[in-house]
Motif scaffolding. Sequence first.
Motif, PDB file in Angstrom:
ATOM      1  N   THR A  31       0.838  -1.192   0.000  1.00  0.00           N
ATOM      2  CA  THR A  31       0.000   0.000   0.000  1.00  0.00           C
ATOM      3  C   THR A  31       0.874   1.245   0.000  1.00  0.00           C
ATOM      4  N   HIS A  32       0.279   2.375  -0.331  1.00  0.00           N
ATOM      5  CA  HIS A  32       0.961   3.662  -0.321  1.00  0.00           C
ATOM      6  C   HIS A  32       1.398   3.976   1.110  1.00  0.00           C
ATOM      7  N   MET A  33       2.639   4.425   1.288  1.00  0.00           N
ATOM      8  CA  MET A  33       3.163   4.615   2.646  1.00  0.00           C
ATOM      9  C   MET A  33       2.370   5.635   3.432  1.00  0.00           C
ATOM     10  N   ASP A  34       2.069   6.796   2.825  1.00  0.00           N
ATOM     11  CA  ASP A  34       1.297   7.805   3.537  1.00  0.00           C
ATOM     12  C   ASP A  34      -0.095   7.291   3.888  1.00  0.00           C
ATOM     13  N   ARG A  35      -0.679   6.554   2.952  1.00  0.00           N
ATOM     14  CA  ARG A  35      -2.009   5.964   3.208  1.00  0.00           C
ATOM     15  C   ARG A  35      -1.952   5.037   4.415  1.00  0.00           C
ATOM     16  N   ARG A  36      -0.898   4.239   4.465  1.00  0.00           N
ATOM     17  CA  ARG A  36      -0.766   3.273   5.556  1.00  0.00           C
ATOM     18  C   ARG A  36      -0.549   3.983   6.897  1.00  0.00           C
ATOM     19  N   LEU A  37       0.222   5.050   6.912  1.00  0.00           N
ATOM     20  CA  LEU A  37       0.469   5.789   8.147  1.00  0.00           C
ATOM     21  C   LEU A  37      -0.829   6.359   8.704  1.00  0.00           C
ATOM     22  N   HIS A  38      -1.688   6.872   7.828  1.00  0.00           N
ATOM     23  CA  HIS A  38      -2.994   7.350   8.280  1.00  0.00           C
ATOM     24  C   HIS A  38      -3.802   6.210   8.901  1.00  0.00           C
TER      25      HIS A  38
END
Length: 370
Positions: free
Chosen positions: A142-149
């Motif tokens: 998954t997209h890293m920023d997406r995962r952090l959220h």
Amino acid sequence: MDVFHVTDQQGKKITDSKTIDFIEKALGPKSQSTEGVTNWSSKLVGVHSVGDHTAIELLGRDRPGLLSEISAVLANLHFNVVAAEVWTHNRRIACVLYVSDATNQAVNDPNRLSLMEEQLNNILRGCDGEKVARTSFSMGFTHMDRRLHQMLFADRDYESSGVATDIDCPPSFRPKITIERCEEKGYSVVSVRCKDRAKLMFDIVCTLTDMQYVVFHATISSEGPYASQEYFIRHMDGCTLDTEGEKERVIKCIEAAIRRRVSEGVSLELCAKDRVGLLSEATRILRENGLTVCRAGVSTRGEQALNVFYVRDASGNPVDMKTIDVLRKEIGKTMMVDVKRVPSNAKAPETRGWAKTSFFFGNLLERFFT
């Protein structure tokens, strides 16, 4: 149909054919792929293999020097960090790191992975004074920023008792979020006005999606340093936000999503030849000079490693520029350093799109290679 009027980081029209092709492919039907993904489950530490890299997800209570300890463990075990995103918010830290071994391949040895997980778990547990991580890690790509959220939302960082100061967000730029009901169309209308920056819409939409809300219509505009955004939403079950409790929770979650992407203060951009232990060396020097990392981004292009750190002092206050001068001399012996002071209370950004605070390293690379 969705229509987006976009520019590059300098506010100019996008003309590069490679960038346009990438956007078309990323938004196309083949954008989601999980081929070659191998999973290992864990609690505080999530690990999975994607192609030539092994992805590590970490979540816990933040404290000064924690990123340095994490990178030191990886360096001691001969893991090379080729890409990473690190966010901190309300005394919590979330990290997504992509690592490889000395041969630039994914690490598939169960014994090495088990040892790495054990040591990282010990670090995260050692700094836990309130709660342990409660996130169930997603093992797919998954997209890293997406995962952090997703990680911080699942950790309920929006419920923290942390109070934003004028350093974190000056009064004139604090998010103003309201929710009203559109009786005629049967929508809840979420209105957001705050300081404009890159990825603002992305951060808000990610959070609405995680909360199981569907965006039917939206209007996005910006004027000077401010952004105004309106979202017409319903819950996935078709209901609108009817109670004050629901509205308050959505407002808290959106405000947390906006503030997770710290950009004020001093940013350090480092460029050096990629090698095992480079991130550990950089974060150790930051820690030894009394600096704490609020957000970090790590990427690799060819043989060059590009790192960005947003830093404050150990008390969370702005960094004394004398400290930065000392730091520049020490780090500059082995890496190229670019220091940028990002104004937190400026009347207006110097360049549209917040180009000066982005993780795009064109100018730094240009100087590095000439």
